[in-house]
Write a protein that holds these residues in place. Structure first.
Motif, short mmCIF file in Angstrom:
data_model
loop_
_atom_site.label_atom_id
_atom_site.label_comp_id
_atom_site.label_asym_id
_atom_site.label_seq_id
_atom_site.Cartn_x
_atom_site.Cartn_y
_atom_site.Cartn_z
N VAL A 73 0.89 -1.19 0.02
CA VAL A 73 0.12 -0.05 -0.12
C VAL A 73 0.88 1.30 -0.02
N CYS A 74 0.46 2.09 -0.81
CA CYS A 74 1.21 3.35 -0.96
C CYS A 74 0.27 4.78 -0.50
N PHE A 75 0.93 5.73 -0.06
CA PHE A 75 0.24 6.86 0.08
C PHE A 75 0.65 8.11 -0.58
N CYS A 76 -0.10 9.03 -1.20
CA CYS A 76 0.27 10.08 -1.76
C CYS A 76 -0.76 11.16 -1.81
N ASP A 77 -0.41 12.50 -1.68
CA ASP A 77 -1.15 13.72 -1.55
C ASP A 77 -2.06 13.65 -2.88
N CYS A 78 -3.08 14.11 -2.75
CA CYS A 78 -3.96 14.50 -3.94
C CYS A 78 -4.15 15.90 -4.66
N ASP A 79 -2.91 16.77 -4.30
CA ASP A 79 -2.91 18.08 -4.64
C ASP A 79 -2.06 18.47 -5.69
N ALA A 80 -1.75 17.29 -6.71
CA ALA A 80 -0.61 17.52 -7.65
C ALA A 80 0.83 18.08 -7.29
N SER A 81 0.93 17.93 -5.99
CA SER A 81 2.34 18.59 -5.66
C SER A 81 3.42 17.43 -5.71
N LEU A 82 3.03 16.00 -5.84
CA LEU A 82 3.85 14.84 -5.74
C LEU A 82 3.53 13.95 -6.92
N ASP A 83 4.33 13.28 -7.66
CA ASP A 83 4.00 12.42 -8.72
C ASP A 83 3.94 11.01 -8.07
N PRO A 84 2.80 10.29 -8.12
CA PRO A 84 2.69 9.08 -7.69
C PRO A 84 3.41 7.91 -8.58
N GLY A 85 3.85 8.41 -9.90
CA GLY A 85 4.82 7.34 -10.35
C GLY A 85 6.10 7.08 -9.92
N GLU A 86 6.56 7.98 -8.92
CA GLU A 86 7.73 7.66 -8.19
C GLU A 86 7.63 6.42 -7.28
N LEU A 87 6.49 6.25 -6.73
CA LEU A 87 6.04 5.00 -6.06
C LEU A 87 6.54 3.57 -6.67
N VAL A 88 6.83 3.57 -8.00
CA VAL A 88 7.18 2.32 -8.47
C VAL A 88 8.58 1.89 -7.78
N ARG A 89 9.71 2.92 -7.76
CA ARG A 89 10.85 2.24 -6.98
C ARG A 89 10.73 2.14 -5.86
N PHE A 90 9.82 2.87 -4.98
CA PHE A 90 9.48 2.59 -3.57
C PHE A 90 9.22 1.05 -3.15
N VAL A 91 8.08 0.88 -3.98
CA VAL A 91 7.60 -0.54 -3.71
C VAL A 91 8.45 -1.35 -4.18
N ARG A 92 9.40 -1.42 -5.27
CA ARG A 92 10.53 -2.17 -5.54
C ARG A 92 11.42 -2.48 -4.44
N GLU A 93 11.84 -1.50 -3.70
CA GLU A 93 12.48 -1.58 -2.71
C GLU A 93 12.04 -2.40 -1.57
N VAL A 94 10.92 -2.14 -1.40
CA VAL A 94 10.27 -2.82 0.01
C VAL A 94 10.06 -4.33 -0.47
N ALA A 95 9.65 -4.49 -1.68
CA ALA A 95 9.41 -6.03 -2.30
C ALA A 95 10.69 -6.94 -2.29
N SER A 96 11.85 -6.03 -2.46
CA SER A 96 13.21 -6.84 -2.63
C SER A 96 13.67 -7.05 -1.17
N GLY A 97 13.07 -6.67 -0.19
CA GLY A 97 13.58 -6.84 1.26
C GLY A 97 14.68 -5.95 1.78
N ASP A 98 15.02 -4.74 1.00
CA ASP A 98 15.94 -3.76 1.36
C ASP A 98 15.48 -2.66 2.06
N ALA A 99 14.06 -2.44 2.26
CA ALA A 99 13.35 -1.59 3.28
C ALA A 99 12.10 -2.16 3.62
N ASP A 100 11.42 -1.53 4.85
CA ASP A 100 10.08 -1.93 5.21
C ASP A 100 9.38 -0.61 5.13
N LEU A 101 9.67 0.50 5.15
CA LEU A 101 9.21 1.74 4.78
C LEU A 101 9.78 2.64 4.07
N VAL A 102 9.57 3.18 2.81
CA VAL A 102 10.10 4.04 2.18
C VAL A 102 9.35 5.29 1.85
#
Length: 226
Positions: A73-102
């Protein structure tokens, strides 16, 4: 993957945000009492819409978490200040076991992206967080990713502005590996409900100071092998 998007009167920003949700991911827009037609806009653009009548950023975030059903699960503000596309690499890091929260460390792009009073409040909280947990973070930004079941186990209770901070504090208490990465931070669409004014920033800081005053949660004792 599910992306939780807390929403209060963000009809103007929703098309930009939802267009950047990664392919195959689900956008969960949590309407927190909008009066500008945000739920209809979100639904027309293919998002799952959840209604949370109890006002508060934490209330909206937690309602989205309960509505999510993906492994991550990911969280992102809904005001166009942040690009949710950035979350792809965040999830990849959690899935690989390198982090628990990015977390995303916000890097302002252009003037007006991050008001001085909001930046000062965030810096003060980051310093208090370091003293409380030992985590050397620079930002408590809203762009973040983790495993859904693990987050539910943290049993977050704050339903106001302290929700994002409580997530990090309890994650640290539980021994999670918490990392942050730079992300572009754009001028938001419309006026912020939290950091757009000194009063809003102060209320957020007050909520977060209450979270930092919580006693550290005891870690569960591992079961003894028989």
């Amino acid at each position: 993957m599910d992306v939780v998007l807390p929403c209060l009167d963000e009809a103007e920003a929703l098309p930009w945000v939802l267009a950047r949700i990664p392919d195959g991911w689900r956008a969960v827009v949590v309407d927190n009492g909008s009066s500008d037609g945000s739920p209809d806009v979100a639904r027309a653009l293919g998002a799952t819409v959840v209604h949370e009548p109890r006002r508060g950023f934490g209330s909206a975030c937690h309602a989205g978490l309960l509505a999510a059903d993906a492994e991550y699960v990911c969280f992102c503000d809904c005001d166009a200040s942040l690009d949710p596309g950035e979350l792809v690499r965040f999830v990849r890091e959690v899935a690989s076991g390198d982090a628990d929260l990015v977390l995303g460390r916000r890097r302002p792009q252009g003037s007006g992206a991050w008001p001085p009073h909001a930046r000062a409040g965030n810096l003060a909280l980051a310093r208090m967080l370091r003293r409380r947990t030992g985590l050397r973070l620079h930002d408590l930004g809203p762009l973040r990713a983790m495993r859904r079941e693990a987050l539910l186990e943290l049993a977050l209770t704050d339903r106001r502005s302290g929700y994002p901070l409580q997530m990090v504090v309890r994650a640290a208490d539980a021994g999670w590996r918490v990392v942050e990465h730079d992300v572009p931070y754009l001028p938001r669409a419309g006026r912020s409900k939290v950091t757009g004014t000194w009063r809003g920033t102060w209320n957020a800081v007050r909520d977060m100071r209450k979270v930092l005053a919580e006693a550290p949660a005891a870690r569960p004792v591992p079961a003894v092998a028989r």
